[in-house]
Enzyme design. Structure first.
Site, mmCIF file in Angstrom:
data_model
loop_
_atom_site.group_PDB
_atom_site.id
_atom_site.type_symbol
_atom_site.label_atom_id
_atom_site.label_comp_id
_atom_site.label_asym_id
_atom_site.label_seq_id
_atom_site.Cartn_x
_atom_site.Cartn_y
_atom_site.Cartn_z
ATOM 1 N N MET A 1 14.486 23.153 3.117
ATOM 2 C CA MET A 1 13.634 22.488 2.124
ATOM 3 C C MET A 1 14.459 21.652 1.140
ATOM 4 S SD MET A 1 10.783 24.107 -0.454
ATOM 5 C CE MET A 1 9.814 24.898 0.793
ATOM 6 N N ARG B 1 -10.095 -0.021 16.111
ATOM 7 C CA ARG B 1 -10.023 0.858 14.954
ATOM 8 C C ARG B 1 -11.107 0.355 14.006
ATOM 9 N NH1 ARG B 1 -4.355 1.293 11.838
ATOM 10 N NH2 ARG B 1 -5.022 -0.813 11.341
ATOM 11 N N LYS C 1 0.844 -1.199 0.000
ATOM 12 C CA LYS C 1 0.000 0.000 0.000
ATOM 13 C C LYS C 1 0.879 1.250 0.000
ATOM 14 C CE LYS C 1 -0.282 -0.295 5.045
ATOM 15 N NZ LYS C 1 -1.107 -0.744 6.176
ATOM 16 N N TYR D 1 19.015 27.890 9.311
ATOM 17 C CA TYR D 1 17.835 28.650 9.746
ATOM 18 C C TYR D 1 17.739 28.706 11.262
ATOM 19 C CZ TYR D 1 15.655 28.930 5.137
ATOM 20 O OH TYR D 1 15.362 29.227 3.835
#
Ligand SMILES: *Cc1c(COP(=O)(O)O)cnc(C)c1O
Length: 362
Positions: free
Chosen positions: A306, A129, A33, A258
């Site tokens: 990024m 679930r 999947k 950053y």
């Protein structure tokens, strides 16, 4: 060309799949999947097509992609159908489907099928679930058998805590399963990767016509946070790699990246790697997360951006522009990176994007 890429070793995939079967002596569905957890569902299915007992995906969209790519082995829909309409396609494309709710049984009763279905009847043994309530399980089994629409039923459940050996949940779920399924003569399927890697200790009855559902382990990553003997036999399938594209020498006390979150404590050689969170590398990986630079271990420093991240080259004088960097793979297990980043290898793999994915060993 940007050097970031993911290499997928299909020989390792086959090795891991066979381990799943060998460990339990049962049949194994290869769970592919979510684009085979980022590894490429069609390529992985083709690589296993000759040997796999079948495949499992989340939904019919994923199953049809495989059928259109001429994958002919059994394919199980792990969440069954979302709308009754899908039963036509399930019938037409000969798919197996999980049934986890009463409305799905009604839908099957009302549908005309050309060929009787294979249903995996899911029992909620305590994960809460999806799955039928234990008190409703036998009746559901009977109704499906009596519907004339179903050729075969597999009794199925799912563990919430198979990766935690000391959890009492496993015994509770096993006992609930044994009680609710007593007397039903059908194959069973309980184990995902952590369950089947540990299955001898889990004391499961496992016959040759039972099934395990092997997901993460066929991609060669351990689902455990601790050392586990069988998991040591897995071979990593995905290698996420790139190269150093810039180098700078910094004095002590200089910030990197950053937010200036990392500040050098010593004269530091910083390597900039073409890999970032837009490629799926976890942004939350902290300074200290392992990387392999030219085959030697080093560490991430500063925040992941990024498109780039920065690594420490201070103790690797031979590393420089163009040196290969492995973010995860055979040198740095994905599970180790995930642990540092507060994630799991499942999520690292599924998050892979933008980088070219290159399959070898087809
Ligand atoms: C995804 C999934 C699996 C595979 O789990 P792994 O831990 O990756 O082996 C097995 N069973 C079900 C129902 C699933 O949804």
């Amino acid at each position: 060309m940007r050097p970031a890429r993911a290499l997928i070793d299909l020989n390792a995939l086959r090795h891991n799949y066979h381990l799943a079967r060998e460990l339990t002596g049962a049949r194994a569905l290869a769970v592919i999947k979510a684009d085979a957890y980022g590894h490429g569902a069609v390529q992985c299915a083709r690589a296993l097509q000759g040997s796999a007992d079948g495949f499992a995906v989340a939904c019919i969209e994923e199953a049809l992609e495989l059928r259109y790519a001429t994958v002919r082995k059994p394919i199980l829909l792990l969440e069954g159908f979302f709308e009754a309409d899908e039963l036509k396609l399930i019938d037409q494309h000969d798919l197996w489907c999980v049934v986890h709710s009463a409305w799905q049984i009604e839908a099957i009763e009302k549908t005309r099928v050309n060929r009787p279905l294979t249903v995996w009847l899911k029992l909620d043994t305590g994960m809460h679930r999806v799955g039928l309530h234990p008190a409703a399980y036998r009746d559901a089994y009977r109704r499906l058998m009596d519907s004339g629409k179903v050729a075969r039923i597999v009794l199925m459940s799912h563990f919430s805590s198979a990766d935690e050996p000391d959890s009492p949940r496993n015994d509770v779920q096993l006992a609930t399963f044994a009680e609710a399924s007593a007397g039903l003569d059908a194959p069973i399927s309980l184990c995902n990767s952590p369950g089947l890697l540990r299955w001898p200790e889990m004391a499961l009855r496992q016959r040759p016509d039972d099934y395990v559902r092997a997901g993460l382990m066929i991609y060669g990553a351990t689902p455990f946070e601790f050392h586990q003997e069988q998991a040591d036999r897995l071979q990593p399938v995905m290698t996420l790699e790139s190269k150093i594209i810039a180098v700078r020498e910094l004095q002590p006390g200089e910030p990197v990246g950053y937010g200036a979150r990392f500040v050098t404590e010593r004269p530091t050689r910083v390597g900039v790697v073409a890999m970032g969170y837009a490629d799926g590398y976890p942004r939350h990986a902290p300074s200290g997360t392992p990387v392999s630079v030219g085959g030697r271990r080093s560490r991430l420093i500063g925040r992941v951006s990024m498109d780039m991240l920065t690594v420490d080259l201070t103790d690797l004088p031979e590393a420089g522009l163009g040196t290969r960097v492995e973010l995860w793979g055979r040198e740095v297990p994905a599970s180790e990176v995930a642990h540092h980043a507060g994630s799991i290898p499942y999520q690292l793999f599924c998050n892979l994007k933008r980088v070219p994915v290159i399959h070898t060993g087809a």
